[in-house]
Motif scaffolding. Structure first.
Motif, mmCIF file in Angstrom:
data_model
loop_
_atom_site.group_PDB
_atom_site.id
_atom_site.type_symbol
_atom_site.label_atom_id
_atom_site.label_comp_id
_atom_site.label_asym_id
_atom_site.label_seq_id
_atom_site.Cartn_x
_atom_site.Cartn_y
_atom_site.Cartn_z
ATOM 1 N N ALA A 1 42.395 -150.160 -47.755
ATOM 2 C CA ALA A 1 42.122 -151.535 -47.134
ATOM 3 C C ALA A 1 43.239 -152.442 -47.579
ATOM 4 O O ALA A 1 43.697 -152.655 -48.732
ATOM 5 C CB ALA A 1 40.839 -152.244 -47.481
ATOM 6 N N GLN A 2 43.884 -153.106 -46.670
ATOM 7 C CA GLN A 2 45.003 -154.244 -46.879
ATOM 8 C C GLN A 2 44.266 -155.411 -47.624
ATOM 9 O O GLN A 2 43.461 -156.019 -46.986
ATOM 10 C CB GLN A 2 45.640 -154.416 -45.892
ATOM 11 C CG GLN A 2 46.446 -153.054 -44.982
ATOM 12 C CD GLN A 2 47.853 -153.224 -45.645
ATOM 13 O OE1 GLN A 2 48.497 -154.035 -45.938
ATOM 14 N NE2 GLN A 2 48.344 -151.725 -45.590
ATOM 15 N N LYS A 3 45.105 -155.843 -48.423
ATOM 16 C CA LYS A 3 44.395 -157.047 -49.178
ATOM 17 C C LYS A 3 45.107 -158.167 -48.467
ATOM 18 O O LYS A 3 46.354 -158.388 -48.341
ATOM 19 C CB LYS A 3 44.612 -157.129 -50.631
ATOM 20 C CG LYS A 3 43.971 -158.164 -51.200
ATOM 21 C CD LYS A 3 44.067 -158.320 -52.791
ATOM 22 C CE LYS A 3 43.266 -159.353 -53.233
ATOM 23 N NZ LYS A 3 43.098 -159.440 -54.883
ATOM 24 N N ARG A 4 44.252 -159.132 -47.916
ATOM 25 C CA ARG A 4 44.571 -160.223 -47.349
ATOM 26 C C ARG A 4 44.746 -161.472 -47.930
ATOM 27 O O ARG A 4 43.931 -161.683 -49.044
ATOM 28 C CB ARG A 4 43.900 -160.460 -46.153
ATOM 29 C CG ARG A 4 43.713 -159.576 -44.905
ATOM 30 C CD ARG A 4 42.812 -160.022 -43.870
ATOM 31 N NE ARG A 4 42.344 -159.108 -42.941
ATOM 32 C CZ ARG A 4 41.669 -159.348 -41.872
ATOM 33 N NH1 ARG A 4 40.962 -160.613 -41.689
ATOM 34 N NH2 ARG A 4 41.280 -158.427 -41.104
ATOM 35 N N SER A 5 45.841 -162.090 -48.004
ATOM 36 C CA SER A 5 46.030 -163.182 -48.790
ATOM 37 C C SER A 5 45.364 -164.473 -48.163
ATOM 38 O O SER A 5 45.373 -164.642 -46.901
ATOM 39 C CB SER A 5 47.515 -163.654 -48.923
ATOM 40 O OG SER A 5 48.262 -163.935 -47.826
ATOM 41 N N TYR A 6 44.781 -165.282 -48.778
ATOM 42 C CA TYR A 6 44.048 -166.585 -48.426
ATOM 43 C C TYR A 6 44.728 -167.558 -47.860
ATOM 44 O O TYR A 6 45.884 -167.902 -48.726
ATOM 45 C CB TYR A 6 42.908 -166.924 -49.223
ATOM 46 C CG TYR A 6 42.283 -168.183 -48.901
ATOM 47 C CD1 TYR A 6 41.311 -168.005 -47.684
ATOM 48 C CD2 TYR A 6 42.495 -169.334 -49.124
ATOM 49 C CE1 TYR A 6 40.619 -169.260 -47.534
ATOM 50 C CE2 TYR A 6 41.655 -170.493 -48.837
ATOM 51 C CZ TYR A 6 40.796 -170.319 -47.732
ATOM 52 O OH TYR A 6 40.131 -171.403 -47.416
#
Length: 147
Positions: free
Chosen positions: A132-137
């Protein structure tokens, strides 16, 4: 000898593996590969004449259409449904509605073992699961009304 060698797998274990994969595919979040594995295994069994086409039956879940037929295939002690081909409609009898009088025998086989059996039998390999790609907030930007 490897117990999952395609030349040494018996019909009973293949049909149990198809049953297990089919059962898990019905509740899986991404059942595409499991259904593809089932379809490939049954088609290979049909071409090797180790399974037989019984007839057509009306589908319980016809999707967007009013009525749809599924191909009934017998493999060992198990019965499975596949999407029919055009020639199946002219060459096979139509059996009508599905009946609840017959149930496939219960089997105790884990999904991992079933997939291993069917993958070695069909030669089909699963697509690797991408991490899973970690999304930046990103903070929301609020503008005043009219800006």
């Amino acid at each position: 000898m490897n117990e999952h060698d395609p030349n040494h797998i018996n019909i009973a274990s293949i049909s149990q593996a198809i049953f297990t994969v089919n059962k898990h595919a019905k509740t899986a979040s991404d059942p595409k590969f499991l259904y593809q594995l089932k379809k490939e295994a049954l088609n290979k069994l049909l071409t090797e004449r180790k399974a037989e086409k019984i007839g057509l039956q009306f589908s319980r879940n016809p999707g967007n259409s009013q009525q749809r037929s599924d191909l009934l295939v017998k493999c060992g002690d198990y019965f499975f449904h596949l999407p029919p081909k055009k020639e199946d409609f002219s060459s096979l009898p139509h059996l009508g509605e599905l009946t609840d009088s017959y149930r496939n025998p219960k089997t105790r086989m884990g999904l991992r073992e079933a997939k291993t059996i069917l993958q070695s039998y069909t030669g089909l390999r699963g697509t690797p699961i991408k991490p899973a790609q970690k999304r930046s907030y990103q903070k929301p930007v609020f503008k005043r009304l009219g800006e």
